[in-house]
Scaffold this motif. Structure first.
Motif, short mmCIF file in Angstrom:
data_model
loop_
_atom_site.label_atom_id
_atom_site.label_comp_id
_atom_site.label_asym_id
_atom_site.label_seq_id
_atom_site.Cartn_x
_atom_site.Cartn_y
_atom_site.Cartn_z
N SER A 75 -14.57 -14.32 -55.84
CA SER A 75 -15.08 -15.70 -55.91
C SER A 75 -14.19 -16.50 -56.85
O SER A 75 -13.63 -15.96 -57.82
CB SER A 75 -16.53 -15.73 -56.40
OG SER A 75 -17.38 -15.09 -55.47
N LEU B 56 -10.03 -19.73 -42.60
CA LEU B 56 -9.34 -18.70 -43.37
C LEU B 56 -7.95 -18.44 -42.77
O LEU B 56 -7.81 -18.22 -41.57
CB LEU B 56 -10.15 -17.40 -43.38
CG LEU B 56 -9.54 -16.23 -44.15
CD1 LEU B 56 -9.41 -16.56 -45.63
CD2 LEU B 56 -10.37 -14.96 -43.95
N TYR C 214 -15.34 -21.12 -53.96
CA TYR C 214 -15.03 -20.35 -52.76
C TYR C 214 -15.38 -18.88 -52.97
O TYR C 214 -15.28 -18.35 -54.08
CB TYR C 214 -13.54 -20.47 -52.42
CG TYR C 214 -13.09 -21.90 -52.21
CD1 TYR C 214 -13.17 -22.51 -50.97
CD2 TYR C 214 -12.62 -22.66 -53.29
CE1 TYR C 214 -12.77 -23.83 -50.79
CE2 TYR C 214 -12.21 -23.98 -53.12
CZ TYR C 214 -12.30 -24.56 -51.86
OH TYR C 214 -11.92 -25.85 -51.70
N SER C 215 -15.76 -18.25 -51.86
CA SER C 215 -16.06 -16.82 -51.88
C SER C 215 -15.43 -16.17 -50.66
O SER C 215 -15.41 -16.75 -49.57
CB SER C 215 -17.57 -16.58 -51.88
OG SER C 215 -18.17 -17.11 -53.05
N TRP C 216 -14.93 -14.94 -50.85
CA TRP C 216 -14.31 -14.17 -49.77
C TRP C 216 -15.14 -12.91 -49.53
O TRP C 216 -15.62 -12.28 -50.48
CB TRP C 216 -12.88 -13.79 -50.12
CG TRP C 216 -11.92 -14.96 -50.09
CD1 TRP C 216 -11.09 -15.32 -49.08
CD2 TRP C 216 -11.70 -15.91 -51.13
NE1 TRP C 216 -10.36 -16.43 -49.42
CE2 TRP C 216 -10.72 -16.82 -50.68
CE3 TRP C 216 -12.23 -16.10 -52.41
CZ2 TRP C 216 -10.26 -17.88 -51.44
CZ3 TRP C 216 -11.78 -17.16 -53.18
CH2 TRP C 216 -10.80 -18.04 -52.70
N CYS D 292 -14.45 -16.16 -45.29
CA CYS D 292 -14.67 -16.91 -46.53
C CYS D 292 -15.69 -18.02 -46.29
O CYS D 292 -16.05 -18.32 -45.14
CB CYS D 292 -13.37 -17.50 -47.08
SG CYS D 292 -12.74 -18.90 -46.13
N CYS E 204 -8.64 -20.21 -48.19
CA CYS E 204 -9.88 -20.75 -47.63
C CYS E 204 -9.86 -22.27 -47.76
O CYS E 204 -9.76 -22.81 -48.86
CB CYS E 204 -11.09 -20.17 -48.36
SG CYS E 204 -12.68 -20.55 -47.57
N PRO F 211 -19.67 -10.93 -52.04
CA PRO F 211 -18.26 -11.33 -51.97
C PRO F 211 -17.36 -10.34 -52.70
O PRO F 211 -17.74 -9.77 -53.72
CB PRO F 211 -18.24 -12.70 -52.65
CG PRO F 211 -19.44 -12.71 -53.54
CD PRO F 211 -20.47 -11.88 -52.84
#
Length: 414
Positions: free
Chosen positions: A154, A110, A140-142, A175, A128, A151
């Motif tokens: 996303s 990240l 991707y997810s944060w 992430c 990410c 998350p």
């Protein structure tokens, strides 16, 4: 293999079945794996179970399952089990083999731009990346503040998450990526700390640990004024360190004692939020891979090969004529009492065509590479004629390739 001897007169064989969860050919490092040893037709409580990796005993229990948490790549191997009856004598056969192939879980990284503190309303971007993978088959997810189950954002394909920050967005972010074709998840990334201030003053400071011995620069920024135009007071753990007219403070050599909470303050415009500055040990040269040694070896090898090629080229040019070598040639002088024996380490006789077309014979150039003169007394003897005779002995003889060469002389080849 040994089998269980039943209480009766007949011998009964019990073969355990070893199974694994999760049921995948590929296990990722860090996962939890459970190996279950089942003996068909038998009560679990009647047996004690033993698990082996190759030939090494790992675990034994009255429960028929063995759990490996946070599995490592080094634990890739074949696994077996068997059972030992609690009341009675005898053991079961070995189970089937279960092969665990553990691969390193992909890592996420990240990056936050800009770093550190920022004013509310500014745009921040969290990027990410999956290390070693540039393909687009990832989602991707944060996550915020360590909650990896919920998350905050996303994306099915974008690696960047950008937003206009407000004070409530302050926190630590991570992430993770998930590959769409097989739902394989990466590890949770490193953390990035976002500090958003509604105040007019912020402290610009590094978000990553500072190595001991490195310089550290802190800047006090005002929302509408350049840092150089702002006079600021700098604090550590609530205590005033110094006041700087340019709005910038530098610690030339950071030590572990400099670790702590920092903030800056302007008497009229306010003060910044606090930022934690951490200090880590420096990376020594001995901790780095010795790649320089390989470069030195390669360089020396190239130099040696170059020298060899130059020698071969010189030999080739030298041997374009006919070259003959005597290993040792001795000669006697006419002196009555003393004779000087001359030993020649190398004598080259080069035959070449004379420039005179009417010459009946070829001219001969003689080159002496090394000459060592030794003087010693010898008894008087009859005068002998020096020269090449039928009795002359040469240390190395090679067949001449030209008919007009002097017979008995060896060609020089490098």
């Amino acid at each position: 293999m040994v089998s269980l001897l039943h209480a009766g007169h007949a011998q009964v064989r019990y073969v355990p079945v070893l199974s694994v969860q999760p049921k995948r050919q590929q296990i990722l490092s860090g996962e939890t794996v459970t190996l279950t040893c089942s003996i068909p037709g038998q009560r679990v409580d009647d047996w004690t179970y033993y698990w082996y990796r190759d030939n090494t005993l790992l675990h034994h229990s009255d429960q028929n399952y063995y759990t490996i948490t946070d599995i490592k790549v080094s634990q890739s191997s074949d696994y077996y089990c068997y059972g030992l009856v609690k009341r009675g004598r005898g053991v079961s056969d070995w189970s089937n083999a279960v092969t665990l192939t553990v691969t390193e879980r992909l890592k996420a990284s990240l990056t936050m731009v800009p770093t550190g503190q920022m004013f509310s309303g500014e745009t921040v971007t969290l990027r990410c990346d999956i290390q070693g993978h540039t393909d687009t088959g990832w989602s991707y997810s944060w996550y915020k503040d360590g909650d990896s189950n919920r998350p905050v954002h996303s994306s099915g394909y974008k690696t960047d998450y950008s937003f206009s920050a407000v004070e409530s967005d302050s926190g630590t972010y991570t992430c993770r990526g998930e590959r769409r074709r097989d739902s394989q998840r990466s590890e949770i990334s490193n953390t990035a700390t976002l500090t958003v201030s509604d105040n007019n003053v912020i402290l610009e400071s590094p978000v990553h640990p500072v190595p001991e011995g490195d310089p550290l620069t802190l800047r006090c920024s005002y929302r509408y004024t350049k840092p150089s135009d702002l006079t600021a007071e700098f604090y550590k753990d609530g205590s005033l360190l110094q006041t700087q007219a340019p709005g910038e403070m530098t610690i030339r050599t950071v030590s572990k004692s400099d670790e702590g909470l920092y903030h800056c303050k302007h008497p009229e415009r306010g003060e910044s939020p606090q930022s934690w500055i951490s200090v880590r040990e420096p990376v020594h040269l001995s901790d780095k891979p010795a790649g320089g040694l390989v470069e030195v070896v390669v360089g020396v090898s190239v130099a040696v090969l170059s020298i060899i090629l130059l020698i071969l080229l010189w030999c080739y040019k030298t041997n374009k004529g006919d070259v003959h070598v005597y290993d040792t040639v001795g000669g006697a002088s006419d002196a009555a009492d003393e004779f000087s024996d001359a030993t020649y380490a190398q004598v080259e006789i080069i035959n070449k065509k004379s420039g005179n077309k009417n010459a009946g014979v070829e001219s001969m150039d003689v080159t002496y590479a090394e000459i060592e003169l030794k003087t010693k007394k010898k008894p008087k003897r009859k005068r002998e004629t020096t020269g090449v005779t039928d009795d002359t002995v040469y240390s190395e003889l090679k067949q001449s390739t030209r008919k007009d060469d002097v017979a008995g002389l060896s060609d020089l080849y490098c």
